[in-house]
Write a protein that holds these residues in place. Structure first.
Motif, PDB file in Angstrom:
ATOM      1  N   GLN A 100      58.909   1.172 -37.647  1.00 39.11           N
ATOM      2  CA  GLN A 100      59.478   1.251 -36.645  1.00 39.11           C
ATOM      3  C   GLN A 100      58.760   1.932 -35.347  1.00 39.11           C
ATOM      4  N   MET A 101      58.577   1.382 -34.416  1.00 41.06           N
ATOM      5  CA  MET A 101      57.692   2.024 -33.301  1.00 41.06           C
ATOM      6  C   MET A 101      58.368   1.800 -32.168  1.00 41.06           C
ATOM      7  N   THR A 102      57.968   2.970 -31.333  1.00 43.48           N
ATOM      8  CA  THR A 102      57.753   2.948 -29.690  1.00 43.48           C
ATOM      9  C   THR A 102      56.766   2.676 -29.119  1.00 43.48           C
ATOM     10  N   ILE A 103      56.468   1.634 -27.751  1.00 42.99           N
ATOM     11  CA  ILE A 103      54.975   1.582 -27.037  1.00 42.99           C
ATOM     12  C   ILE A 103      55.658   1.876 -25.970  1.00 42.99           C
ATOM     13  N   THR A 104      54.664   2.800 -24.935  1.00 44.29           N
ATOM     14  CA  THR A 104      54.770   3.308 -23.688  1.00 44.29           C
ATOM     15  C   THR A 104      54.228   2.709 -23.141  1.00 44.29           C
ATOM     16  N   VAL A 145      55.606  10.604 -38.958  1.00 45.50           N
ATOM     17  CA  VAL A 145      56.860  10.059 -38.922  1.00 45.50           C
ATOM     18  C   VAL A 145      57.209  11.370 -37.753  1.00 45.50           C
ATOM     19  N   GLY A 146      57.963  10.253 -36.516  1.00 46.39           N
ATOM     20  CA  GLY A 146      58.061  11.794 -35.192  1.00 46.39           C
ATOM     21  C   GLY A 146      56.642  11.828 -34.107  1.00 46.39           C
ATOM     22  N   ASP A 147      55.466  11.512 -34.573  1.00 47.14           N
ATOM     23  CA  ASP A 147      53.566  11.878 -34.395  1.00 47.14           C
ATOM     24  C   ASP A 147      53.861  10.581 -32.939  1.00 47.14           C
ATOM     25  N   GLU A 191      59.418   5.767 -37.869  1.00 50.33           N
ATOM     26  CA  GLU A 191      59.470   5.390 -39.470  1.00 50.33           C
ATOM     27  C   GLU A 191      58.765   4.527 -39.986  1.00 50.33           C
ATOM     28  N   CYS A 192      58.539   4.482 -40.721  1.00 48.15           N
ATOM     29  CA  CYS A 192      57.734   3.771 -42.338  1.00 48.15           C
ATOM     30  C   CYS A 192      58.204   2.947 -43.069  1.00 48.15           C
ATOM     31  N   ARG A 193      58.736   1.746 -43.594  1.00 54.31           N
ATOM     32  CA  ARG A 193      59.330   1.532 -44.896  1.00 54.31           C
ATOM     33  C   ARG A 193      58.369   0.564 -45.720  1.00 54.31           C
ATOM     34  N   PHE A 194      58.393   0.449 -47.182  1.00 55.65           N
ATOM     35  CA  PHE A 194      57.923  -0.184 -47.889  1.00 55.65           C
ATOM     36  C   PHE A 194      58.691  -0.752 -49.019  1.00 55.65           C
ATOM     37  N   GLY A 225      54.320   8.414 -42.939  1.00 58.33           N
ATOM     38  CA  GLY A 225      53.187   7.910 -41.646  1.00 58.33           C
ATOM     39  C   GLY A 225      53.001   6.549 -42.444  1.00 58.33           C
ATOM     40  N   ALA A 226      52.034   6.447 -41.161  1.00 56.45           N
ATOM     41  CA  ALA A 226      52.011   4.767 -41.064  1.00 56.45           C
ATOM     42  C   ALA A 226      50.003   5.050 -40.525  1.00 56.45           C
ATOM     43  N   LEU A 227      49.856   3.941 -41.370  1.00 57.91           N
ATOM     44  CA  LEU A 227      48.478   3.394 -40.561  1.00 57.91           C
ATOM     45  C   LEU A 227      48.354   2.306 -39.578  1.00 57.91           C
ATOM     46  N   LEU A 228      48.467   2.574 -37.907  1.00 59.81           N
ATOM     47  CA  LEU A 228      48.540   1.713 -37.354  1.00 59.81           C
ATOM     48  C   LEU A 228      46.639   1.493 -36.546  1.00 59.81           C
TER      49      LEU A 228
END
Length: 122
Positions: free
Chosen positions: A81-85, A51-53, A66-69, A31-34
Motif C-alpha cells: 500500500q503506497m502513496t506517491i506524491t 512501513v510508515g517511511d 503497508e506490505c503484505r505477502f 518494509g518493502a523493496l521498491l
C-alpha cells in the motif's frame, strides 16, 4: 424476487468469507523493496522503505503504508500500500495497493517515472 434476495445473500456471505480467509493467509512485513524507473534516462533505482517511511525519488515522494505477502510463501508475491506524491505540484499521483506479480494492474501514471513493488522485507 425471493430467488434474487437469496442469491444476493449467498454472494455477500461468500465475499465476507473470502475476505477473512484472505486476511488469514497473508502476513505483514516491516518494509518493502521498491524499484523506480526514470523513463528519460533509463536508469533504475532500488528503494528499501520501512512501513510508515517515505523517500524522495526525483520530484516524487514515495510513502509505504503497508506490505503484505502470502504467509506460506514469503518470496512468492508482495502487496504494498503506497502513496506517491508529486512534490512540485503538491498532487497525489497514486494512492492504493500495488501487486508485485501484476504491476500494470494498479500502476503509477506519470510521464517520467515508474515505481513498482519488488518484494516485502522483514
Amino acid at each position: 424476487m425471493k430467488r434474487l434476495a437469496v442469491t444476493a445473500l449467498i454472494v455477500a456471505i461468500s465475499c465476507t468469507m473470502g475476505a477473512s480467509v484472505w486476511a488469514q493467509q497473508t502476513a505483514r512485513a516491516t518494509g518493502a523493496l521498491l524499484r523506480g524507473l526514470d523513463k528519460v534516462s533509463g536508469q533504475t533505482t532500488d528503494m528499501v522503505l520501512g512501513v510508515g517511511d517515505s523517500t524522495r525519488y526525483g520530484r516524487l515522494e514515495v510513502r509505504l503504508g503497508e506490505c503484505r505477502f502470502p504467509a506460506g510463501a514469503p518470496s512468492s508475491d508482495a502487496f504494498a500500500q503506497m502513496t506517491i506524491t508529486d512534490t512540485l505540484q503538491n498532487v497525489t499521483l497514486f494512492s492504493g495497493w500495488m501487486i508485485a506479480s501484476s504491476p500494470a494492474l494498479s500502476a503509477l501514471d506519470d510521464p517520467r517515472y515508474d515505481v513498482w513493488v519488488i518484494s516485502c522485507q522483514s
